[in-house]
Structures are given as structure tokens and as C-alpha cells.
Scaffold this motif. Structure first.
Motif, short mmCIF file in Angstrom:
data_model
loop_
_atom_site.label_atom_id
_atom_site.label_comp_id
_atom_site.label_asym_id
_atom_site.label_seq_id
_atom_site.Cartn_x
_atom_site.Cartn_y
_atom_site.Cartn_z
N ASN A 1 0.80 -1.22 0.00
CA ASN A 1 0.00 0.00 0.00
C ASN A 1 0.84 1.28 0.00
N TYR B 1 -9.83 -10.59 -2.35
CA TYR B 1 -10.32 -9.22 -2.34
C TYR B 1 -11.38 -9.00 -1.26
N ASP C 1 -9.85 -8.88 1.82
CA ASP C 1 -8.76 -7.89 1.69
C ASP C 1 -7.45 -8.41 2.28
N GLY D 1 -4.77 -6.09 0.92
CA GLY D 1 -5.04 -4.66 0.91
C GLY D 1 -5.40 -4.13 -0.45
N LYS E 1 -8.31 -4.16 -1.96
CA LYS E 1 -9.59 -3.43 -1.94
C LYS E 1 -9.35 -1.98 -1.56
N LYS E 2 -8.51 -1.78 -0.56
CA LYS E 2 -8.18 -0.41 -0.15
C LYS E 2 -7.41 0.31 -1.25
N LYS F 1 -9.84 1.43 -3.84
CA LYS F 1 -10.63 2.56 -3.33
C LYS F 1 -9.83 3.84 -3.38
N ASP F 2 -8.52 3.74 -3.10
CA ASP F 2 -7.65 4.92 -3.07
C ASP F 2 -7.14 5.31 -4.45
#
Length: 295
Positions: free
Chosen positions: A208, A252, A255, A258, A260-261, A264-265
Motif C-alpha cells: 500500500n 479481495y 482484503d 489490501g 480493496k483499499k 478505493k484509493d
């Protein structure tokens, strides 16, 4: 020659020093020969004046590099690369990374395992990577002779035997949807970096930190089976016909990496190309990869 140096100096003054780029080739390729990534390295250097490109060589020669793409345990390869990147002074301020085919998941492993120990990886570009593994090996790169058939037979009948896992790189990302239990517990590489059994939070944190994780899928890929793995898609467990997208998968929904995050980001990017495996034009690459992520 003097005019060239003046031109490059002016480019540097106007645009600053380009972010270095690290390349990791795929199965059957090498770091540096003109018929492999050597030509691509020259292409990048011509399109991005002044850029430093490190095309990773796993071994002491191009031949050894090619052989290691088949027969050196990916866990050892990843650790070697982690050390190489940490020791390269030209990467100290960070770099972009481009993986070709299996080099994509190998570079992802570098980010996940060593992202806190090496200079920051800014953008990770995956060209035809097999992030959920493969189930089928229709072509074996340059080894189109009896040894290629031997590789196929090993994967079809003994992929999860420990000696095969430790001696054949492709076995470590062989994903049999009809035997998820063996894949999850006996794959010594892909299952582990995908947090299939145990969740390593460091892997999530390091992944991330990327600015972008770009996944390129080749819509007419005849080498990677299934091609959906290039976008983290794969067969629904228990059969080998119905496909699940990344967003429908346990990876997913729970998660576990990560992703999915990241989606989203706006960090997870899906791009498709119409060609066969790793077949793209210079124009396509400049428009879709270099301009938005490398310059």
C-alpha cells in the motif's frame, strides 16, 4: 557529442532527474541481450533522456540468468534482488519497477517482503503477470524442445512435490483450482505472498506504500492460462471453467493483500492490451505506461 551532453543537461534542468527504472524479465528471457530486454532498456533510455535503467540479471551471465528463470527457487531470487536494490546507489531516492510476465509477481514479492528495507518503489507495473498463478503451460519460452515437455509433465503431475517446488520456478506459482488445499499449503511462493493461509500485515503495508500498482492484461494472450490471472482473476475453486474476477475472490473480499483499499484509493490500475503475451507497440507503451507513470 558535445551538443548531446548540452541537450541532456538542459533536459535535466527543465524536467529534473528522471526516476530510475528497474526491470525484471520473464520466463525464457534475459536481462541484457538485444533479443530480450536489452533492446527495451535502450528504448526507455531514448524516450526518457537521462533515466537510469537497471535490468536485473539473476546470475553471472545472460545464460545463467535465463536458466535461473526456470530452475532457481523464486524465494532465493527475490532475496538476491532485495540485496541488489538495497546496494544500488542510483536507486537511493526511489524507483519505478516493471515486471515482465513472471517477473511481475517476483517484483511484487520484492515490494511486499523488502519494501521497508530498500529504497521506495513508486509505481509497480505488471505486464502480463500471473498474480493468481497459472493452470496450464502451453508454451515454455525459448525451451521449445523435449525439456519443455518435461516441465509440463512435472507441473501436471507433481507440481506440489517439495523437490519440484524447490527446483522449478514455475511450480511455485502453479495454482490447481481442483486442489486448493495442496496449493495453499504446499506452494512455497505464490500462496505465501498472496496471504492465502496466514496474513502477513507487513506485506499489506508495503504494497500500500506504492503510488500505483498497474496491472496490464493481454486480451489475446495464448501463453498465460488463464489470462484473467493478469488482473488477479482466477477459476472458482473446485472447477476449471467458471472464472472469478479479483473483486469476487476471497483475496479481495477479505482484503488479504489490501487490494480493496488500494482500488478505493485509486492506486490499483487495470489496463488491457489487445495483443498476445507481452505484445505491444512503442506507441501504446508510451501512451499507457510511460506518460502517466514513468515520466
Amino acid at each position: 557529442m558535445k551538443l548531446l551532453f548540452i541537450f541532456l543537461y538542459l533536459i535535466k534542468l527543465i524536467y529534473g532527474t528522471p526516476t530510475p527504472i528497474v526491470l525484471w524479465h520473464g520466463m525464457g528471457d534475459t536481462c541484457c541481450l538485444a533479443v530480450s530486454l536489452g533492446t527495451f532498456k535502450v528504448f526507455l533510455e531514448s524516450v526518457i533522456p537521462g533515466v537510469y535503467v537497471n535490468s536485473l540479471r539473476i546470475g553471472n551471465s545472460s545464460i545463467e540468468d535465463l536458466e535461473n528463470g526456470y530452475f532457481l527457487n523464486p524465494n532465493k531470487q527475490v532475496q538476491l534482488v532485495c540485496n541488489m536494490l538495497a546496494e544500488d546507489p542510483q536507486l537511493k531516492d526511489g524507483f519505478n519497477a516493471i515486471g515482465f510476465s513472471q517477473g511481475s509477481q517476483f517484483l511484487r514479492a520484492v515490494v511486499q517482503r523488502c519494501g521497508h528495507k530498500i529504497p521506495p518503489v513508486k509505481n509497480l507495473i505488471s505486464l502480463g503477470g500471473q498474480h493468481q498463478g497459472v493452470y496450464g503451460l502451453p508454451h515454455c519460452g525459448v525451451l521449445m524442445h523435449p525439456s519443455c515437455d518435461y516441465v509440463r509433465q512435472l507441473l501436471n503431475y507433481a507440481a506440489y512435490e517439495h523437490w519440484v517446488q524447490t527446483s522449478l520456478a514455475q511450480a511455485t506459482y502453479w495454482h490447481d483450482p481442483l486442489d486448493e488445499e495442496s496449493y495453499q499449503h504446499k506452494s512455497i511462493f505464490l500462496s505465501e505472498i498472496n496471504n492465502e493461509v496466514f496474513i502477513n500485515t507487513t506485506y499489506i503495508e508495503n504494497l500500500n506504500k506504492l503510488e500505483h500498482f498497474v496491472l496490464v492484461k493481454f486480451n489475446n494472450d495464448t501463453i498465460v492460462q488463464p489470462r484473467e490471472t493478469e488482473w488477479f482473476g482466477f477459476y472458482e475453486p473446485g472447477q476449471s471453467e467458471k472464472m472469478l474476477t479479483l473483486q469476487e475472490s476471497k483475496l479481495y473480499l477479505e482484503d488479504r493483500l489490501g487490494l480493496k483499499k488500494m482500488e478505493k484509493d485509486g492506486k490499483l490500475v487495470f489496463i488491457s492490451a489487445e495483443g498476445d503475451h507481452l505484445r505491444f507497440s512503442d506507441k501504446w507503451f508510451i501512451k499507457n505506461i510511460i506518460t502517466p507513470y514513468l515520466k
